[in-house]
Scaffold this active site. Structure first.
Site, short mmCIF file in Angstrom:
data_model
loop_
_atom_site.label_atom_id
_atom_site.label_comp_id
_atom_site.label_asym_id
_atom_site.label_seq_id
_atom_site.Cartn_x
_atom_site.Cartn_y
_atom_site.Cartn_z
N CYS A 224 0.80 -1.23 0.00
CA CYS A 224 0.00 0.00 0.00
C CYS A 224 0.83 1.28 0.00
O CYS A 224 0.29 2.36 -0.23
CB CYS A 224 -0.93 0.00 1.21
SG CYS A 224 -2.09 -1.39 1.24
N HIS A 303 12.54 1.26 4.96
CA HIS A 303 12.34 -0.17 4.66
C HIS A 303 12.86 -1.00 5.83
O HIS A 303 14.04 -0.97 6.14
CB HIS A 303 13.09 -0.54 3.37
CG HIS A 303 12.54 -1.75 2.68
ND1 HIS A 303 12.26 -2.92 3.34
CD2 HIS A 303 12.19 -1.96 1.38
CE1 HIS A 303 11.78 -3.80 2.48
NE2 HIS A 303 11.72 -3.25 1.28
N HIS A 392 -2.09 19.78 6.48
CA HIS A 392 -3.01 18.70 6.14
C HIS A 392 -2.27 17.36 6.20
O HIS A 392 -1.10 17.28 5.82
CB HIS A 392 -3.61 18.90 4.74
CG HIS A 392 -4.26 20.23 4.56
ND1 HIS A 392 -5.49 20.54 5.09
CD2 HIS A 392 -3.83 21.35 3.92
CE1 HIS A 392 -5.80 21.79 4.78
NE2 HIS A 392 -4.82 22.30 4.07
N HIS A 396 -2.60 6.97 5.11
CA HIS A 396 -3.13 5.83 4.37
C HIS A 396 -4.32 5.21 5.10
O HIS A 396 -4.22 4.83 6.26
CB HIS A 396 -2.04 4.79 4.17
CG HIS A 396 -2.54 3.45 3.73
ND1 HIS A 396 -3.34 3.29 2.62
CD2 HIS A 396 -2.36 2.20 4.25
CE1 HIS A 396 -3.63 2.01 2.48
NE2 HIS A 396 -3.07 1.33 3.45
N HIS A 425 -14.38 5.43 5.07
CA HIS A 425 -15.83 5.22 5.12
C HIS A 425 -16.44 5.17 3.72
O HIS A 425 -17.27 4.31 3.43
CB HIS A 425 -16.47 6.35 5.93
CG HIS A 425 -17.96 6.24 6.07
ND1 HIS A 425 -18.84 6.78 5.16
CD2 HIS A 425 -18.72 5.64 7.02
CE1 HIS A 425 -20.08 6.51 5.53
NE2 HIS A 425 -20.03 5.83 6.66
N ASN A 429 -10.40 0.67 1.88
CA ASN A 429 -8.95 0.69 1.68
C ASN A 429 -8.67 0.45 0.20
O ASN A 429 -8.77 -0.68 -0.28
CB ASN A 429 -8.30 -0.40 2.54
CG ASN A 429 -6.79 -0.45 2.38
OD1 ASN A 429 -6.22 0.21 1.52
ND2 ASN A 429 -6.12 -1.25 3.20
#
EC number: 2.3.1.-
Length: 497
Positions: A224, A303, A392, A396, A425, A429
């Site tokens: 993701c 990573h 802002h 994720h 909502h 995802n």
């Protein structure tokens, strides 16, 4: 301030501390500017006392020094501007909005799961509980192939899903920007779980007839957070390719990755992942600054794959019945927290005001030097106030737990995670594209002002935590076909668990 401390402190003291901290940050941030005022005043006063003849004499006596200083300034300025990385601008982006017939509410999801007769009663009950606490609404989307009875996890159906999402986002982007696809010099596509031959990037080249010299990349298996990796790669390419456009496409494919077994740790993705995708157009042309929305400021990649637990916490595998799915470890949130700490340790010095860096350094020294000598309960590590660096936050939308954990860890306010919660909502995802639906939400709400800084942060298998920082170049209005344009008036909604 910690919750334990705030219990013993009155509201007046809390406000006083808040104002003292704000005053401190203002003083430190503007210290050099404030110092510059008296220095300039002294310099101007001394110069004004000299006559033109005296100034001429000073220059004659110090001619060599003056020429040397001028040469140093010119050479230094030239080297600075020549070695500076090229600015990369975000002209526009588009998020795919699936057709309404693909919407899946709770009841439809559960009815479908029962009808396909692959799941045990225990698995059905588990999925129902996950859905109820997931934070997903009644209007998320699943591909037609998954909604079929029985599901059609074929290569043809997976290609069809990919084409609908990717071409849908790209058609909207090209229409809004009026860019000829043949002007694209760099193409980066990321899709973690669907990597056919020819690749998805080749599919785009074929569909839009991109030029033969296009630099194309196809990123697979990176989870993701791959959307930020794709932006980072495109940025690197734009440092090499002069006067170019770069196209970044981020998506995930569900058709062949719908788990039809009964292992609970592999059923969670079924409840959270939904159809979505984004297309982003970047440019390094100075003339494009005027019409661009944002400028890329930083990308920071972390990573943790060298650690076995981190490497295995999100893992595609087959269960005992040889059903393929993605396993999620119970340690996932702890591993994500560690990856976040490493990421913000690198990001902090790049974005935080000097005042906050001083506080963080002082807390670090205090912990190292004095914490071990005290028998008291150890204090929690000082967490920098990233609200001073960003206006802002696009976190994720991996799930409610991910958003809750970051809100708590970074001491954010509900309004800072509103875009993430509402994206979860409304769309679920959508993997690497979720941070772009969140940015679209902020724009649709009319909250993006010139100079505002945006922090996009994403987590992915491997395990990775990646950040991208953007600055708004103008008051940003939502683009045509913004995915929220038909429903933004209903948001934010209260999400009950």
């Amino acid at each position: 301030m910690d919750d334990e401390e705030s219990v013993n402190v009155g509201p007046v003291q809390i406000r006083t501390r808040k104002y003292v901290k704000l005053s401190y940050h203002y003083l430190i941030t503007h210290f050099f500017k404030l110092l510059l005022v008296p220095l300039i005043s002294v310099f101007v006063t001394n110069v004004s006392r000299l006559s033109l003849n005296q100034l001429h004499l000073h220059l004659q006596h110090n001619l060599v020094g003056f020429i040397f200083l001028t040469a140093v300034v010119i050479i230094g300025s030239t080297v600075f501007f020549m070695s500076r990385p090229r600015s990369v601008y975000l002209l526009d982006y588009s998020c795919y909005l699936p057709p309404s017939n693909l919407q899946v509410g709770y009841q439809k999801f559960m009815n479908h799961s029962k009808l396909i007769e692959n799941f045990s009663e225990s698995s059905l009950d588990f999925q129902r509980k996950i859905l109820e606490r997931s934070g997903l609404g009644e209007e998320t989307y699943l591909p037609e192939s998954v909604q079929s009875i029985p599901p059609r996890p074929t290569m043809a159906a997976a290609r069809e899903e990919a084409e609908q999402v990717i071409f849908g986002a790209l058609d909207s982007l090209f229409k809004n920007t009026k860019i000829n696809p043949r002007e694209i010099g760099v193409l980066v596509v990321n899709c973690s779980l669907f990597n056919p031959t020819p690749s998805l990037s080749a599919m785009i080249v074929n569909k839009y007839k991109l030029i033969e010299s296009v630099k194309s990349f196809n990123l697979g298996g990176m989870g993701c957070s791959a959307g930020v990796i794709a932006v980072d790669l495109a940025n690197d390419m734009l440092q090499i390719c002069r006067n170019s456009f770069a196209l970044v496409v981020s998506t995930e494919n569900i058709t062949q990755n719908w788990y039809l077994g009964n292992k609970k740790s592999m059923l969670i993705p079924n409840c959270l992942f939904r159809v979505g995708g984004s297309a982003i157009l970047l440019s390094n042309k100075p003339c494009d600054r005027r019409r661009s929305k944002y400028r890329l400021v930083h990308t920071v990649r972390t990573h943790k794959g060298s650690d076995e637990k981190a490497f295995n916490c999100v893992y595609q595998e087959q269960d005992e019945a040889l059903k393929t799915g993605v396993y999620l470890s119970k340690d996932l949130m702890d591993i994500a927290g560690e990856a976040l700490k490493t990421n913000i340790t690198t990001l902090g010095p790049l974005v935080l005001p000097i005042s906050e860096q001083i506080l963080f350094f002082a807390a670090f020294v205090n912990k190292r030097l004095f914490n071990g000598k005290k028998k008291k309960k150890k204090k929690k590590a000082y967490v920098p106030d990233f609200k001073l660096a960003f206006d802002h936050f696009c976190i994720h939308a991996g799930g409610r737990a991910v958003i809750d954990e970051l809100e708590k860890s970074l001491k954010l306010l509900p309004e800072h995670v509103e875009a993430s919660r509402m994206t979860l909502h409304r769309f679920g995802n959508t993997s690497s594209s979720s941070i772009w639906y969140e940015l679209a939400y902020t724009e649709a709400k009319g909250r993006m002002r010139k100079g505002n800084r945006v922090w996009q942060i994403a987590f992915g298998s491997g395990f990775k935590c990646n950040s991208a920082v953007w600055v708004a170049l103008r008051d940003v209005e939502p683009s045509v076909n913004n995915p929220w344009e038909h429903c933004i008036s209903r948001y934010p909604v209260k999400v009950d668990f």
